[in-house]
Design a protein around this motif. Structure first.
Motif, PDB file in Angstrom:
ATOM      1  N   UNK A 265      -8.053  -0.375  -3.716  1.00  0.00           N
ATOM      2  CA  UNK A 265      -7.285  -0.856  -4.872  1.00  0.00           C
ATOM      3  C   UNK A 265      -7.347   0.228  -5.939  1.00  0.00           C
ATOM      4  N   UNK A 266      -6.219   0.869  -6.208  1.00  0.00           N
ATOM      5  CA  UNK A 266      -6.143   1.949  -7.201  1.00  0.00           C
ATOM      6  C   UNK A 266      -4.681   2.205  -7.537  1.00  0.00           C
ATOM      7  N   UNK A 267      -4.434   2.704  -8.707  1.00  0.00           N
ATOM      8  CA  UNK A 267      -3.083   3.084  -9.087  1.00  0.00           C
ATOM      9  C   UNK A 267      -2.786   4.456  -8.508  1.00  0.00           C
ATOM     10  N   UNK A 268      -1.768   4.523  -7.665  1.00  0.00           N
ATOM     11  CA  UNK A 268      -1.474   5.767  -6.958  1.00  0.00           C
ATOM     12  C   UNK A 268       0.027   5.830  -6.695  1.00  0.00           C
ATOM     13  N   UNK A 269       0.709   6.727  -7.372  1.00  0.00           N
ATOM     14  CA  UNK A 269       2.141   6.944  -7.166  1.00  0.00           C
ATOM     15  C   UNK A 269       2.929   5.630  -7.221  1.00  0.00           C
ATOM     16  N   UNK A 270       2.743   4.901  -8.295  1.00  0.00           N
ATOM     17  CA  UNK A 270       3.456   3.653  -8.562  1.00  0.00           C
ATOM     18  C   UNK A 270       3.092   2.526  -7.599  1.00  0.00           C
ATOM     19  N   UNK A 271       1.976   2.658  -6.892  1.00  0.00           N
ATOM     20  CA  UNK A 271       1.477   1.598  -6.022  1.00  0.00           C
ATOM     21  C   UNK A 271       0.105   1.146  -6.524  1.00  0.00           C
TER      22      UNK A 271
ATOM     23  N   UNK B 131       0.816  -1.208   0.000  1.00  0.00           N
ATOM     24  CA  UNK B 131       0.000   0.000   0.000  1.00  0.00           C
ATOM     25  C   UNK B 131       0.856   1.267   0.000  1.00  0.00           C
ATOM     26  N   UNK B 132       0.250   2.359  -0.451  1.00  0.00           N
ATOM     27  CA  UNK B 132       0.822   3.694  -0.291  1.00  0.00           C
ATOM     28  C   UNK B 132       0.002   4.381   0.791  1.00  0.00           C
ATOM     29  N   UNK B 133       0.650   4.767   1.885  1.00  0.00           N
ATOM     30  CA  UNK B 133      -0.050   5.449   2.966  1.00  0.00           C
ATOM     31  C   UNK B 133      -0.163   6.933   2.639  1.00  0.00           C
ATOM     32  N   UNK B 134      -1.384   7.414   2.556  1.00  0.00           N
ATOM     33  CA  UNK B 134      -1.617   8.804   2.174  1.00  0.00           C
ATOM     34  C   UNK B 134      -1.737   9.704   3.404  1.00  0.00           C
ATOM     35  N   UNK B 135      -1.686  10.999   3.151  1.00  0.00           N
ATOM     36  CA  UNK B 135      -1.790  12.004   4.209  1.00  0.00           C
ATOM     37  C   UNK B 135      -2.945  12.944   3.905  1.00  0.00           C
ATOM     38  N   UNK B 136      -3.810  13.122   4.891  1.00  0.00           N
ATOM     39  CA  UNK B 136      -4.927  14.063   4.789  1.00  0.00           C
ATOM     40  C   UNK B 136      -5.779  13.796   3.537  1.00  0.00           C
TER      41      UNK B 136
END
Length: 276
Positions: A95-101, A72-77
């Protein structure tokens, strides 16, 4: 945040059912039964992003896969991943494409805003179900006076990996006892309704030992052997972490079910008590 080999621990097959969380605050923030006083809490009685005076976002490991090669990519705010609504904190893995994750989620921490030495921690939560998920309620040292992990310790109050349905794990990690050298200490409890109902995950932490409970039922005790920090680093302030990981060397050991997403951990409240 990892436990290898259930043969290393004593497995408790205890059936826990019903909603055991007390949604009402203790009168005047005190627990008169054992002399503890409420010192920190989030009742999530607001809407929007988590209260920034109490929670921060841990995103430091996104570029290198965290310590357990999670996906996973841990997001902020980002409210899609961490939002307070309907009186609950909702941490959602997507499940989504987000910053190469391929996945996003959130990892909330109280570091610098809630740091404690000894006391009681109570987290009322309902867990996400599915293979590849790895929700956790845990604590890390704030100052790391004894060095990097695992020397300064880790307290896992609650972990659940999706390929072990209904199984809640409580684990201690220290320099002498940790999963890297297959010496970690821990126990488990079976909670058949952990995905459908809210349950109370509890830590009681004292100078000579700490104890973990689910709905008041004892799961695990870790003793202070009195031999130094390598066995007992739990004499320094720690902070709380709440997160939903995806995959990794343990959580993804039997693959990820891509059809289950999104999945959320819902937290009704967090309360921390200390002796007067």
């Amino acid at each position: 945040m990892k436990l290898n080999g259930l043969s290393l621990i004593s497995v408790l097959f205890i059936l826990v059912s019903g909603i055991a969380c007390n949604s009402e605050k203790e009168k005047e923030g005190e627990n008169s039964q054992d002399g503890y006083k409420l010192v920190w809490a989030d009742e999530f009685d607001y809407e929007g992003l988590p209260d920034s005076s109490k929670w921060s976002y841990d995103t430091k490991g996104n570029e290198w896969g965290w310590g357990n090669n999670e996906e996973q990519y841990y997001t902020s705010r980002r409210m899609a991943n961490s939002e307070v609504k309907d009186g609950k904190l909702v941490i959602t893995a997507i499940k989504e494409n987000y910053k190469d994750h391929k996945f996003t989620s959130a990892r909330l921490i109280t570091k610098g805003k809630g740091d404690w030495l000894y006391g009681k921690v109570e987290v009322c939560a309902k867990l996400p179900e599915g293979r590849g998920l790895w929700p956790a309620i845990w604590m890390l040292p704030t100052g790391k006076e004894y060095g990097g992990w695992p020397a300064s310790g880790e307290i896992d109050i609650m972990e659940n990996v999706g390929y072990m349905p209904d199984t809640i794990l409580a684990t201690a990690h220290t320099q002498a006892y940790n999963h890297k050298i297959n010496t970690q200490r821990g126990d488990t409890i079976v909670v058949p309704t952990c995905y459908d109902q809210y349950h109370l995950y509890q830590l009681e932490w004292e100078p000579d030992q700490y104890r973990v409970f689910v709905d008041g039922k004892h799961v695990f005790t870790f003793e202070n052997e009195g031999t130094g920090y390598k066995e007992w680093p739990f004499d320094k302030p720690f902070h709380l972490l709440l997160n939903v990981a995806v995959g990794g060397s343990w959580g993804g050991a039997k693959g990820i079910d891509y059809s289950i997403f999104p999945r959320s951990m819902e937290v009704d409240y967090v309360r921390v008590y200390q002796k007067k």
